[in-house]
Design an enzyme around this catalytic site. Structure first.
Site, PDB file in Angstrom:
ATOM      1  CG  ASP A   1      -2.023   1.016   1.149  1.00 13.69           C
ATOM      2  OD1 ASP A   1      -2.359   1.430   0.031  1.00 13.69           O
ATOM      3  OD2 ASP A   1      -2.527   1.422   2.209  1.00 13.69           O
TER       4      ASP A   1
ATOM      5  CB  CYS B   1     -19.298  -3.301   3.162  1.00 14.79           C
ATOM      6  SG  CYS B   1     -17.527  -2.970   3.055  1.00 14.79           S
TER       7      CYS B   1
ATOM      8  CB  CYS C   1     -19.177 -10.035   2.745  1.00 13.63           C
ATOM      9  SG  CYS C   1     -18.667 -10.931   1.252  1.00 13.63           S
TER      10      CYS C   1
END
Length: 316
Positions: A134, A247, A251
């Site tokens: 990242d 979220c 899932c």
């Protein structure tokens, strides 16, 4: 050459797994077809919010070969961070699972460097390349999907069939020519499921597997540098104070994967012992000690205080 390349891949895989990575895949260091258009549309719509840097180095974001001269192969690696006991994400103030322990940038960078050194020392002395956690303008999720590690879910996250989405992504961009998977990056295994879209309290998840960062709780509590969080989100944080996992929590692909076994990602006893009164009375010195070496320090104490005060509206 193909057989030699497959042998090298097996040896790289074995060493990566030994170092703790959960899975890895290989793709060509070439232009990511279609991603330039998707990225440009996202930027044009202003969905990057205050992350102006996302518009920088556009060509490099969509072509890893522009980051490393002579690059031929991208090795995408996944590292599981799903905790066995997600208590810090279940009680106020809620902290995203990825930030329970030591900063993943530091933990994974050390492992990537060890893998790079292994390849150069034992497999390919002419090795040149770079490691990324990242830390560069790379479309990591698209690269991982092209390497056969999963697909881009409706919440824009990479989803692995066995690991789900609680995984850190990292890469080696190398001058080593290896056989690659190069599968389509947008294979859809989400089907008609819309649980992540329906669960997002700020309606940040858009069509086309994109997210409006300016409405996302992760952005609002981490990358957002404004003094205040917009009032339109008052009462909608559901207690999230650093990041958000909503979220991912809903899932179905995250129900079965097992917990990580990385000691560096285990929260400290002091962090687990915190209660609301201690959080409310926390000062700068307490924050620095509690989150030493943690990704939470990205928000800084002032950001944490802003988030904490704002999130209380949802809980008290």
């Amino acid at each position: 050459m193909h057989l030699a390349g497959e042998h090298l891949k097996r040896q790289i895989r074995e060493e990566a797994l030994r170092l703790g990575f959960a899975d890895l895949g290989f793709s060509r260091a070439t232009q990511l077809e279609g991603d330039a258009e998707r990225l440009q549309a996202w930027l044009d719509a202003g969905h990057h919010a205050g992350m102006g840097y996302m518009a920088n180095h556009f060509e490099k974001r969509t072509n890893p070969a522009r980051l490393v001269e002579g690059a031929l192969t991208v090795v995408s690696l996944l590292y599981n961070y799903k905790p066995a006991e997600p208590v810090l994400s279940e009680r106020f103030p809620k902290i995203s699972r990825y930030a329970y322990g030591q900063d993943y940038h530091d933990v994974l960078r050390a492992k990537l460097n060890a893998l790079f050194d292994f390849i150069k020392r034992d497999l390919y002395p002419q090795l040149e390349g770079r490691v990324f956690v990242d830390s560069a303008p790379l479309l990591e999720r698209s690269l991982a999907a092209r390497a056969g590690l999963g697909w881009i879910g409706k919440n824009s996250l990479l989803i692995h069939r066995k690991l789900g989405s609680y995984v850190f992504l990292s890469e080696l961009v190398l001058n080593l020519d290896l056989p690659t998977e190069d599968v389509p990056a947008y294979n859809d295994r989400c089907g008609g499921c819309t649980l992540c879209i329906d669960a997002c309290p700020t309606t940040a998840i858009l069509s086309g597997r994109t997210v409006d960062a300016g409405r996302c709780l992760s952005y609002l509590t981490i990358e957002n540098k404004a003094a205040d969080i917009p009032e339109e989100f008052a009462g909608k944080t559901e207690g999230w104070t650093f990041g958000c996992d909503i979220c991912q929590e809903v899932c179905p692909w995250n129900r079965r994967p097992g917990a990580h076994d990385e000691p560096a990602f285990v929260p400290s006893a002091e962090l687990l012992a915190m209660d609301v009164d201690r959080w409310r009375s926390m000062e700068q010195a307490d924050f620095s000690r509690l989150f030493k070496g943690s990704a939470v320090k990205r928000a800084k104490f002032s950001g944490w205080q802003r988030n904490f005060s704002f999130a209380q509206v949802s809980c008290f």
